[in-house]
Write a protein that holds these residues in place. Structure first.
Motif, short mmCIF file in Angstrom:
data_model
loop_
_atom_site.label_atom_id
_atom_site.label_comp_id
_atom_site.label_asym_id
_atom_site.label_seq_id
_atom_site.Cartn_x
_atom_site.Cartn_y
_atom_site.Cartn_z
N ALA A 47 -16.72 53.15 -25.72
CA ALA A 47 -16.02 52.42 -24.84
C ALA A 47 -15.69 50.93 -24.96
O ALA A 47 -14.52 50.46 -25.07
CB ALA A 47 -16.10 52.56 -23.47
N GLY A 71 -13.04 50.53 -27.78
CA GLY A 71 -11.95 50.69 -27.41
C GLY A 71 -11.36 49.42 -26.46
O GLY A 71 -10.13 49.13 -26.65
N ILE A 72 -12.10 49.04 -25.66
CA ILE A 72 -11.73 47.78 -25.03
C ILE A 72 -11.33 46.74 -25.78
O ILE A 72 -10.40 45.99 -25.70
CB ILE A 72 -12.70 47.51 -24.07
CG1 ILE A 72 -13.12 48.30 -22.80
CG2 ILE A 72 -12.73 46.04 -23.48
CD1 ILE A 72 -13.91 48.25 -22.13
N ARG A 75 -10.03 46.97 -28.81
CA ARG A 75 -9.23 47.28 -29.72
C ARG A 75 -7.69 46.66 -29.30
O ARG A 75 -7.01 46.16 -30.35
CB ARG A 75 -9.09 48.84 -29.87
CG ARG A 75 -7.87 49.50 -30.85
CD ARG A 75 -8.40 50.29 -31.80
NE ARG A 75 -9.67 49.91 -32.63
CZ ARG A 75 -10.29 50.99 -33.45
NH1 ARG A 75 -9.72 52.00 -33.59
NH2 ARG A 75 -11.29 50.51 -33.96
N ALA A 76 -7.07 46.94 -28.12
CA ALA A 76 -6.04 46.61 -27.63
C ALA A 76 -5.77 46.10 -26.27
O ALA A 76 -6.94 46.39 -25.53
CB ALA A 76 -4.96 47.73 -27.79
N ASP A 77 -4.87 45.57 -25.88
CA ASP A 77 -4.76 45.19 -24.53
C ASP A 77 -3.60 45.94 -23.96
O ASP A 77 -2.68 46.74 -24.73
CB ASP A 77 -3.99 43.87 -24.33
CG ASP A 77 -5.09 42.56 -24.53
OD1 ASP A 77 -6.19 42.99 -24.16
OD2 ASP A 77 -4.58 41.70 -25.07
N PHE A 78 -3.94 46.55 -22.57
CA PHE A 78 -3.08 47.48 -22.09
C PHE A 78 -3.08 47.24 -20.51
O PHE A 78 -3.72 46.48 -20.04
CB PHE A 78 -3.41 49.00 -22.23
CG PHE A 78 -5.01 49.07 -22.29
CD1 PHE A 78 -5.40 49.44 -20.84
CD2 PHE A 78 -6.07 49.10 -23.16
CE1 PHE A 78 -6.72 49.61 -20.55
CE2 PHE A 78 -7.23 49.31 -22.99
CZ PHE A 78 -7.83 49.51 -21.54
N LEU A 129 -9.71 47.89 -14.90
CA LEU A 129 -10.82 48.99 -15.75
C LEU A 129 -12.04 48.39 -15.93
O LEU A 129 -13.13 49.27 -15.61
CB LEU A 129 -10.05 49.53 -16.71
CG LEU A 129 -10.76 50.89 -17.46
CD1 LEU A 129 -10.45 52.00 -16.61
CD2 LEU A 129 -9.99 51.25 -18.73
N LYS A 138 -3.33 51.02 -28.75
CA LYS A 138 -3.24 51.28 -27.06
C LYS A 138 -3.77 52.66 -26.86
O LYS A 138 -4.84 52.78 -26.06
CB LYS A 138 -2.09 51.05 -26.40
CG LYS A 138 -1.83 49.55 -26.13
CD LYS A 138 -0.43 49.35 -25.36
CE LYS A 138 -0.03 47.90 -25.46
NZ LYS A 138 1.17 47.59 -24.93
N ALA A 187 -7.37 52.95 -27.99
CA ALA A 187 -8.36 52.02 -27.23
C ALA A 187 -8.52 52.98 -25.99
O ALA A 187 -9.69 53.16 -25.52
CB ALA A 187 -7.46 50.61 -26.81
N LEU A 241 -10.56 55.99 -26.48
CA LEU A 241 -11.97 55.64 -26.67
C LEU A 241 -12.81 55.41 -25.45
O LEU A 241 -14.03 55.76 -25.17
CB LEU A 241 -12.29 54.46 -27.73
CG LEU A 241 -11.77 54.58 -29.21
CD1 LEU A 241 -11.85 53.20 -29.80
CD2 LEU A 241 -12.90 55.41 -29.78
N ILE A 242 -12.08 54.65 -24.53
CA ILE A 242 -12.82 54.66 -23.25
C ILE A 242 -12.92 55.65 -22.35
O ILE A 242 -13.85 55.79 -21.52
CB ILE A 242 -11.87 53.36 -22.50
CG1 ILE A 242 -11.81 52.08 -23.12
CG2 ILE A 242 -12.55 52.97 -21.03
CD1 ILE A 242 -10.77 51.26 -22.79
N LEU A 245 -16.23 57.81 -21.36
CA LEU A 245 -17.05 56.89 -20.51
C LEU A 245 -16.38 57.11 -19.15
O LEU A 245 -17.13 57.50 -18.28
CB LEU A 245 -17.41 55.56 -20.87
CG LEU A 245 -18.10 54.69 -19.86
CD1 LEU A 245 -19.51 54.98 -19.57
CD2 LEU A 245 -18.17 53.34 -20.42
#
Lengths: 278, 419
Positions: free
Chosen positions: A93, A96-97, A99-102, A108, B29, B32, B35-36, B39
C-alpha cells in the motif's frame, strides 16, 4: 552544550542547575526499570527491598510454568503472523500511495492510519461484537487480524518515509532496460527500502507484543498472550515470577532498540539522513 | 524533455504525446489504487465495518421485537393518550407467556428495567402468572393483567413499553449523557445523585489534560537537553529514552506499582529520612495514575519535540542576546516559539492517547480514577450490556475525533511520526 568563556555567574549556576534537572529527569525515566530488574533476582518472596539474597528461582518458576510458556508461545504465534500480514499489506500500500496522486488521497491516508489514533477499547469492543457473529472470538485468526491492523499504520509510515527519499529514476531506469514491473519491484525498490520495511515490521511486532486491550476482549484463556498473562498476574496474585517475565520483556525491548538503531544507521547511509526516529 | 529535443517533435506528434502521457498518468493512478486495495479491503472488513456495526448497536433495539413480536406490532399504533386497547393487552399477555417458555423473557425484563426501574419485577411476575392461563382465549385480557398487577392499569408503564419496542432507541446514548425519558416521553436530566457519566467524561478530559501538561513540563527540558548535549551524552540519553519507550506498557505500569507501594522504594526512603512515620498512599489513587501515565506517555512528547529542536539554529538566540535580550527573554520569545510545532504534535499525541487509556488507570488507579474506556469494558464484562458499552464507545470516539479535528488542523501530522 559547552559554556561560553564569557558566561556570567548566573549563567554558570543555571547551566549546572539545568544539567542536574535533566539528569534527574532521565533517572525518573529509568527508575522503574532499575527497580524491577534487581527484584527479579531476589531469593525471598517479597516484592520490595532489601533483597534477601540473589537467586534465579523466579526465572526457574517463569520458564517452568505451563501458563507462562503458553503465553509466550501465543505471543510469538500471533506476533509473527500479524507482523507478516501487516508488513506485506502495508508495504504494498505504501508503494501505491507514493506512486501517484489521486482524488481523496489525504482522506484515504487518514483512514489507513486511523488504527493508531482510535482508542484501543473501541477497536477491541467492535471486534469482540463483530467476531461474536462468526465465532471468531477466542481464535488465533481473529487475534492475528486485529494485531495486523493495529501494526500496519507503522509499516505504512516508515515505508512511506523511506520511499520519499528513494530516487524514482531508478524505477524508470530499470523499466527502460526492459525489466518487468514485478522485477523492478523485487530487484530495485525492495533492496532500497528494505531498512524501512524492517523498521516497520519491528514496530508492528512490538505493537502486537505489547497489546493487551484487544486480547482482553477477544481472547479466551487458551489464547492469552504474555502481556495478558501479566495483566492477570498484577490483578490477581502478584508473585515475583511476574518480575522475571517483566525483566525478560525489558531485555526484548533492549534488543528491539538496538536492531532499530542499526536499521536507522543503515538507512541513513543508503538514502541520506532523514526524519526517522527511534 | 530537454529544450534541444523539443523541436524534433512534430506538431501532430505533440498531440499524440499528450494523449499518451495522459494515458500513462491514468495507468499510474489505477496502479496506485490497486496496490492500496488489498490493505483497504482487509481494513474495511475487519476494522471499519466492525466499528460501524458497534456504533449502530448503540441505537439498535431490534432484539426487543424478537422477544415480543405481537406487542411490538400493535403497540406502535397506540396514540398514547388513554390506556392502550384490548388488542395490546392480549398481545402482551401472549408474548410474555411465549417468551417465558422460550426463556427470553429475562432479556426483555432487563431491557425495560434499564429504562424504568421496577419493570423487571413487573414483567417476571406477570409472565409467571400468565403462563398458567390460556391467554389465547382470554375475553378481557386487560382486566386479567391489571388484576395480576395493578401497574398494568397505569399509563407510564405502557409508554415505556411502547418506546422499548421500537426498532431504534436513543435510550443508551441519552444515558451516556446523564439524560433519560420522563413519563411523557420528554428528555430530562437524571437526578443529580444518579448522574455519573458527565463527571466521568469531565474526569477523562481532566486527567488527560493534566498528563499532557505534566508531559510537556518534563518533556521540554529532556528534549532541550538532548538537542544541546554533546553527541556522546546525547547517544547515552537517547538510549535510555528509547529503552523506556520500547519497554512494554504493562512492565512499566507494574514497576510503578512496586516503586510507589507502601513498602516501595519511595516510601522506604521517606520513612528512612524521617519525612513520614507511616507509608503515604502513593498508588491505587490519582497520584499513581498521574505518575504512571506521565511516564508511559513521556516519550511521545519528547521525540517530536526533540526532532523540532535539533534543527533550530543556535544563531537566533545568540542574535537576541547580542541585541540586549536577557537570557530568559531570548529563550521565551525567540527559542520557545520555534518549538511550537513540536509542542503541538507532542501534546496532541499524548492527549489523544491519554483519552483512550484503560490498562494503566485500571491497574494503578482507584475506583474514582477510572476513565471512559474502563466503563466500556465494565459494561461488556460485568453487566453484559453491549448497547451501553457501544454508546460509551461512540461517546469516546466522538470525543477523540473532536479533539483531533480542533487541534489536529494546526499540527503537521508528519511531526507525529513516533518511535
Amino acid at each position: 552544550m559547552a559554556l561560553p568563556p564569557y558566561a556570567t555567574t548566573g549563567q554558570r549556576i543555571w547551566h549546572y542547575a539545568f544539567k542536574v534537572i535533566a539528569i534527574g529527569l532521565f533517572i525518573f525515566l529509568l527508575f522503574p526499570l532499575l527497580t524491577i530488574i534487581p527484584l527479579s533476582f531476589n531469593s525471598g518472596e517479597f516484592l520490595y527491598y532489601p533483597l534477601k539474597g540473589l537467586s534465579l528461582r523466579w526465572y526457574e518458576a517463569f520458564f517452568s510454568s505451563d501458563e507462562w510458556w503458553r503465553a509466550m508461545k501465543n505471543s510469538a504465534i500471533i506476533g509473527f503472523f500479524a507482523t507478516i500480514l501487516a508488513t506485506v499489506l502495508g508495504t504494498i500500500a505504501a508503494v501505491g500511495i507514493n506512486r501517484a496522486d489521486f482524488p481523496g488521497k489525504q482522506v484515504l491516508l487518514a483512514l489507513l492510519i486511523s488504527p493508531m489514533m482510535v482508542p484501543l477499547v473501541i477497536t477491541a469492543l467492535s471486534l469482540y461484537l463483530f467476531y461474536a457473529r462468526f465465532g471468531m472470538n477466542d481464535t488465533y485468526i481473529g487475534l492475528i487480524l486485529a494485531h495486523a491492523i493495529l501494526g500496519m499504520p507503522f509499516v505504512l509510515i516508515t515505508v512511506s518515509a523511506t520511499l520519499q527519499s528513494f530516487n524514482t529514476n531508478l524505477i524508470r531506469a530499470g523499466a527502460s532496460l526492459g525489466a518487468s514491473p514485478t522485477k523492478v519491484f523485487f530487484d530495485i525498490i525492495m533492496p532500497n527500502i528494505a531498512p524501512g520495511i524492517a523498521s516497520g515490521a519491528m514496530f508492528a511486532f512490538a505493537t502486537s507484543l505489547d497489546e493487551v486491550v484487544v486480547v482482553l476482549f477477544v481472547a479466551g484463556p487458551a489464547h492469552r498472550t504474555l502481556p495478558r498473562q501479566m495483566f492477570t498476574g498484577i490483578r490477581e496474585q502478584l508473585s515475583p515470577t511476574i518480575l522475571a517475565a517483566a525483566t525478560v520483556l525489558i531485555v526484548i525491548a533492549g534488543l528491539f532498540m538496538l536492531v532499530l538503531e542499526y536499521l536507522n544507521r543503515r538507512n541513513e547511509k543508503m538514502v541520506g539522513p532523514m526524519e526517522t526516529k527511534g | 524533455m530537454t529544450d534541444a529535443q523539443a523541436p524534433a517533435i512534430p506538431a501532430a506528434g505533440g498531440e499524440q504525446l499528450k494523449r499518451r502521457l495522459q494515458r500513462a498518468e491514468r495507468r499510474k493512478k489505477i496502479e496506485a489504487v490497486s496496490l492500496i486495495m488489498p490493505l483497504l479491503a482487509v481494513m474495511i472488513v475487519f476494522y471499519f465495518i466492525p466499528i460501524a456495526l458497534m456504533l449502530y448497536r448503540s441505537i439498535d433495539n431490534t432484539q426487543m421485537r424478537q422477544v415480543m413480536p405481537r406487542t411490538a406490532d400493535v403497540i406502535a399504533r397506540w396514540d398514547g393518550k388513554d390506556l392502550p386497547g384490548e388488542d395490546v393487552y392480549k398481545a402482551a399477555a401472549q408474548d410474555m407467556k411465549e417468551a417465558r417458555q422460550k426463556h427470553t423473557i429475562a432479556k426483555a425484563a432487563r431491557r425495560l428495567n434499564f429504562d424504568k426501574p421496577g419493570f423487571s419485577s413487573l414483567i417476571s411476575r406477570t409472565a409467571r402468572k400468565v403462563s398458567k392461563l390460556d391467554v389465547d382465549k382470554c375475553e378481557n385480557c386487560k382486566q386479567t393483567l391489571i388484576s395480576i398487577d395493578k401497574r398494568w392499569g397505569e399509563k407510564p408503564w405502557w409508554t415505556v413499553m411502547q418506546r422499548g419496542l421500537k426498532d431504534h432507541t436513543l435510550l443508551y446514548l441519552l444515558s451516556a449523557l446523564d439524560l433519560r425519558y420522563d413519563d411523557n416521553n420528554h428528555v430530562v436530566r437524571v437526578p443529580e445523585e444518579q448522574a455519573i457519566y458527565m463527571s466521568i467524561i469531565a474526569r477523562t478530559i481532566y486527567i488527560s489534560a493534566s498528563v499532557t501538561i505534566l508531559c510537556l513540563l518534563l518533556g521540554f527540558p529532556i528534549a532541550y537537553y538532548l538537542a544541546t548535549a554533546t553527541p556522546r551524552v546525547r547517544n547515552l540519553f537517547m538510549i535510555v529514552l528509547l529503552l523506556v519507550f520500547w519497554t512494554s506498557l504493562l512492565v512499566r505500569t507494574l514497576s510503578w506499582i512496586l516503586v510507589l507501594q507502601d513498602y516501595g522504594v519511595v516510601n522506604s526512603f521517606l520513612m528512612w529520612a524521617g519525612i513520614t512515620s507511616k507509608p503515604i498512599p502513593l498508588v491505587f489513587n490519582r497520584f499513581g495514575v498521574y505518575v504512571a501515565m506521565t511516564h508511559v506517555l513521556l516519550p511521545f512528547m519528547v521525540l517530536p519535540l526533540y526532532s523540532v529542536m535539533r534543527v533550530i539554529p543556535k544563531s537566533y538566540v545568540r542574535a537576541a542576546h547580542s541585541l540586549g535580550a536577557t537570557p530568559l527573554k531570548a529563550f521565551w520569545s525567540v527559542y520557545v516559539p520555534q518549538t511550537l510545532p513540536g509542542i503541538g504534535a507532542g501534546a496532541l499525541m499524548v492527549f489523544i492517547q491519554a483519552l483512550g487509556y484503560y490498562i494503566t488507570p485500571a491497574l494503578v488507579g482507584g475506583s474514582r480514577d477510572q476513565m471512559i474506556s474502563y466503563f466500556v469494558a465494565f459494561f461488556v464484562n460485568e453487566r453484559v450490556n453491549w448497547s451501553m458499552a457501544s454508546a460509551l464507545g461512540l461517546l469516546l470516539l466522538v470525543l477523540t475525533g473532536t479533539m483531533y479535528l480542533i487541534f489536529g488542523r494546526k499540527v503537521n501530522i508528519a511531526n507525529m511520526k513516533m518511535g
